[in-house]
Scaffold this motif. Structure first.
Motif, PDB file in Angstrom:
ATOM      1  N   HIS A  92      -4.660   2.749  65.434  1.00 43.68           N
ATOM      2  CA  HIS A  92      -5.116   1.716  64.718  1.00 43.68           C
ATOM      3  C   HIS A  92      -6.506   1.997  63.943  1.00 43.68           C
ATOM      4  CE1 HIS A  92      -2.007  -1.222  66.264  1.00 43.68           C
ATOM      5  NE2 HIS A  92      -1.488  -0.262  65.532  1.00 43.68           N
ATOM      6  N   ALA A 148      -6.105   1.033  60.529  1.00 50.26           N
ATOM      7  CA  ALA A 148      -4.758   1.693  60.112  1.00 50.26           C
ATOM      8  C   ALA A 148      -3.801   0.841  60.775  1.00 50.26           C
ATOM      9  CB  ALA A 148      -4.686   2.798  60.322  1.00 50.26           C
ATOM     10  N   ASP A 149      -3.780  -0.411  60.429  1.00 51.73           N
ATOM     11  CA  ASP A 149      -2.893  -1.528  61.120  1.00 51.73           C
ATOM     12  C   ASP A 149      -1.601  -1.566  60.730  1.00 51.73           C
ATOM     13  OD1 ASP A 149      -3.526  -2.888  59.026  1.00 51.73           O
ATOM     14  OD2 ASP A 149      -4.349  -4.538  60.392  1.00 51.73           O
ATOM     15  N   SER A 154      -4.460  -1.337  54.554  1.00 52.48           N
ATOM     16  CA  SER A 154      -4.988  -0.305  55.347  1.00 52.48           C
ATOM     17  C   SER A 154      -4.282   1.106  54.690  1.00 52.48           C
ATOM     18  CB  SER A 154      -4.491  -0.489  56.787  1.00 52.48           C
ATOM     19  OG  SER A 154      -3.073  -0.232  56.660  1.00 52.48           O
TER      20      SER A 154
END
Ligand SMILES: O=P(O)(O)O[C@@H]1[C@@H](OP(=O)(O)O)[C@H](OP(=O)(O)O)[C@H](O)[C@H](OP(=O)(O)O)[C@H]1OP(=O)(O)O
Ligand SMILES: Nc1ncnc2c1ncn2[C@@H]1O[C@H](COP(=O)(O)OP(=O)(O)O)[C@@H](O)[C@H]1O
Ligand SMILES: [Mg+2]
Ligand SMILES: [Mg+2]
Length: 333
Positions: A92, A148-149, A154
């Motif tokens: 993430h 980066a979820d 993102s």
């Protein structure tokens, strides 16, 4: 008396879009024929009140889901959770995501691999002053949100050609060197020990001329998932013909995939690889995604069913061995 074969229950907790693409009848039916029942987990109800499951597959965000899963695991320690929250969380963040790549030790005759040069920037002052970035990262760069979820935010990126293009960016942001790679990206899907590599269209190479242009940056999102129409609207120029692109050596890609699987402790992921056109046989890993769009992978139903069958039957065998050891110990004492 008819012999009853053991059936396994696999719970899945997925966002609606993911559920729609992944849980297709073809997968559910094939799994069922092999004794595996795929059961939807209702994320609005307590997980501990659902099941019991032999295995839980999941891709959901947020603290609530994390707590639910931890509570369920504590009460059902024999349930396999694929994958662990801790391992998923490393993906993430776009810095910790790629750290594992540098830890891999792979022997290859002619190929080499790594990650592009990158830095993370938290303050606007530093962002606007490239001389403070330290060595290595030069224009053009791709600006990627640090987190980066899986949210739309993102995936929002910019290809930045010069200082002018930095003004629109908002930290915290990762600036990663853009590497010319002939407009083709390789997506490597991993499912346990199974590895499949496919090619997709990517951003086109950036010319010296383009670097000197007045335009500071170009925004984009999920290029490899764009429809042909979206890609051909002029914004992304004319892209190369995918058919012509040579695939990377299979054994080399498989070694990287197996190495990443061990280092990340993940079973279900894919990673994006580009081939540096300056060097030719140098490959760069630029992105690793948890539980990607497997339905786009050839024969995904068979691959996923085989994987589930393997992990569930290994678990069953391990339990039998464990139980017989306990009995033997009791008899011995
Ligand atoms: O939806 P899909 O099938 O395009 O899958 C997405 C993946 O596409 P890919 O399989 O690599 O082509 C996608 O990979 P890319 O971003 O294209 O590298 C992500 O894994 C995405 O998940 P998230 O938004 O990062 O959580 C994945 O989205 P989710 O399905 O998990 O929402
Ligand atoms: N360092 C890079 N050099 C060249 N192209 C890149 C680089 N990083 C990303 N890209 C391009 O941008 C796309 C999106 O970047 P990526 O890191 O994969 O983000 P996402 O998580 O949204 O897929 C890639 O598929 C590729 O086309
Ligand atoms: Mg990607
Ligand atoms: Mg990604």
């Amino acid at each position: 008396m008819a012999e009853t074969t053991r059936r396994f229950g696999v719970g899945y907790a997925l966002a609606p879009k993911k559920q729609q693409s992944f849980i297709q009848d073809s997968l559910v039916n094939l799994a069922s024929e092999r004794g595996i029942d795929l059961v939807r987990i209702d994320a609005d109800k307590p997980l501990v009140e659902q099941g019991p499951f032999d295995c839980v597959l999941h891709k959901l965000c947020g603290e609530d889901w994390k707590n639910q899963l931890e509570e369920y695991s504590a009460k059902n320690p024999s349930t396999l959770v694929i994958d662990s929250l801790e391992a998923i969380e490393k993906l993430h963040n776009r810095i910790s995501m790629l750290e594992v790549v540098n830890e891999l030790e792979i022997e290859a005759e002619t190929e080499s691999f790594g990650i592009p040069k990158q830095i993370v920037i938290y303050e606007s002052e530093k962002l606007l002053d490239p001389s403070s970035w330290g060595e290595g990262v030069e224009f053009p760069v791709i600006a990627k949100p640090l987190v980066a979820d899986g949210s739309a935010k993102s995936h929002k990126m910019s290809l930045v050609f010069n200082r002018e293009g930095l003004k629109k960016l908002k930290p915290p942001i990762v600036l990663q060197e853009f590497v010319n790679h002939g407009g083709v990206i390789f997506k490597v899907y991993v499912v346990g020990d199974h590895v499949t590599c496919v090619k997709r269209k990517s951003l086109p190479d950036v010319s010296e001329e383009r670097l000197r242009s007045l335009e500071g940056s170009l925004s984009f999102s999920q290029v490899s998932n764009l429809s042909t129409h979206e890609r051909d609207d002029g914004k992304y120029y004319k892209l190369m013909d995918l058919e012509e692109a040579e695939m990377p050596p299979e054994s080399f890609i498989t070694d990287i995939a197996r190495g990443l699987r061990r280092a990340t402790k993940l079973h279900l992921f894919n990673f994006d690889v580009i081939r540096d056109t300056r060097i030719g046989n140098r490959y760069l890993v630029i992105d690793i995604n948890y539980f990607p769009g497997y339905a786009k992978m050839p024969s995904y139903e068979t691959v996923l069913t085989d994987f589930l069958w393997d992990v569930l039957n290994k678990k069953e065998t391990d339990c039998v061995i464990f139980r017989s050891l306990v009995v033997r110990n009791k008899q011995g004492s």
